[in-house]
Design a protein around this motif. Sequence first.
Motif, PDB file in Angstrom:
ATOM      1  N   CYS A   1      80.104 -99.360 -19.945  1.00 24.17           N
ATOM      2  CA  CYS A   1      81.521 -99.025 -19.829  1.00 24.17           C
ATOM      3  C   CYS A   1      81.986 -99.303 -18.393  1.00 24.17           C
ATOM      4  CB  CYS A   1      81.757 -97.583 -20.248  1.00 24.17           C
ATOM      5  SG  CYS A   1      83.487 -97.096 -20.309  1.00 24.17           S
TER       6      CYS A   1
ATOM      7  N   TYR B   1      80.065-103.138 -23.181  1.00 25.63           N
ATOM      8  CA  TYR B   1      81.467-102.781 -23.426  1.00 25.63           C
ATOM      9  C   TYR B   1      82.276-102.635 -22.142  1.00 25.63           C
ATOM     10  CZ  TYR B   1      78.236 -98.820 -24.368  1.00 25.63           C
ATOM     11  OH  TYR B   1      77.161 -97.967 -24.386  1.00 25.63           O
TER      12      TYR B   1
ATOM     13  N   VAL C   1      79.319-109.321 -30.347  1.00 23.39           N
ATOM     14  CA  VAL C   1      80.208-108.260 -30.813  1.00 23.39           C
ATOM     15  C   VAL C   1      79.612-107.677 -32.094  1.00 23.39           C
ATOM     16  CG1 VAL C   1      82.519-107.658 -31.607  1.00 23.39           C
ATOM     17  CG2 VAL C   1      82.226-109.401 -29.823  1.00 23.39           C
TER      18      VAL C   1
ATOM     19  N   TYR D   1      79.307-105.707 -27.125  1.00 21.88           N
ATOM     20  CA  TYR D   1      80.581-105.038 -27.384  1.00 21.88           C
ATOM     21  C   TYR D   1      80.610-104.506 -28.813  1.00 21.88           C
ATOM     22  CZ  TYR D   1      82.211-107.416 -23.184  1.00 21.88           C
ATOM     23  OH  TYR D   1      82.352-107.860 -21.893  1.00 21.88           O
TER      24      TYR D   1
ATOM     25  N   THR E   1      88.284-102.878 -25.556  1.00 18.28           N
ATOM     26  CA  THR E   1      87.737-104.171 -25.127  1.00 18.28           C
ATOM     27  C   THR E   1      88.153-105.321 -26.056  1.00 18.28           C
ATOM     28  OG1 THR E   1      85.670-103.785 -26.369  1.00 18.28           O
ATOM     29  CG2 THR E   1      85.742-103.042 -24.076  1.00 18.28           C
TER      30      THR E   1
ATOM     31  N   ASP F   1      86.080-101.218 -31.079  1.00 14.34           N
ATOM     32  CA  ASP F   1      86.516-100.691 -29.785  1.00 14.34           C
ATOM     33  C   ASP F   1      87.822-101.368 -29.355  1.00 14.34           C
ATOM     34  OD1 ASP F   1      86.840 -99.832 -27.205  1.00 14.34           O
ATOM     35  OD2 ASP F   1      84.952-100.658 -26.445  1.00 14.34           O
TER      36      ASP F   1
ATOM     37  N   HIS G   1      83.051 -98.165 -29.060  1.00 12.91           N
ATOM     38  CA  HIS G   1      82.703 -98.054 -27.655  1.00 12.91           C
ATOM     39  C   HIS G   1      81.492 -97.129 -27.519  1.00 12.91           C
ATOM     40  CE1 HIS G   1      84.068 -98.819 -23.549  1.00 12.91           C
ATOM     41  NE2 HIS G   1      83.689 -97.580 -23.238  1.00 12.91           N
TER      42      HIS G   1
END
Length: 231
Positions: A115, A137, A182, A153, A160, A157, A188
Amino acid sequence: MQTEIRFPAGNTTLPGVFTLPDGEGPFPGLVMIYEAFGMTDEMKRVARDLAADGYATVIPDLFARGLVRPLCVARVLRTVFTGRGQALDDLEAARRWFAARPQIDADRIGTIGFCMGGSFALLLARTGLYKVSAPFYSTAVDVPRACPVVASYGGRDRLTRGVPEKLSAQLTALGVPHDVEVYPDAGHSFYTRTPGLMGELAKRSPLRAEYHEPSAQDAHRRIVTFFREHL
């Protein structure tokens, strides 16, 4: 082995957590940058998992600088958006301390972050001081140059949305080796568990933030495979 340490950073010292694999070194190493919750047991657990795969880590406590913690947190977060600030100097101080340890192969140091820390991992990827970067992410960060990047990711989410595609396009244009994935069923913070009320609120937020075991396990497999090739 996981121990609490202090490292010199400018005119002070900062705390951190130093984790080593079992066996004889020197080991490849990772400078880990935690998420906005700070130095949690989950971050320490991630470091132990990486040690089980042969990677030493140091997690500098960037929120420990200064007497007023909320102000320190705000300064660190501001650096994410501006690309400038004390937090980057503190990360460099942690890297130098880490590289000087006899257990660490100073020529094989990468970075990993989650993050907020994922955005720092991409900032560090531009410095030329790291062999590999593994952001999780992260929000959008321009990469005018970069070391090899393995990024992860969650497709659910909203924070992002569009970032992985932008990052992959930038790295392709630079000719930088990369693996940007992804996970469609993950949100997230899918790699770690957020406990208590904060975790319950995060699940219900637009971030859809909660641990997603299949995605976390595959992401761990991918980053270790990438590290073995590039670190």
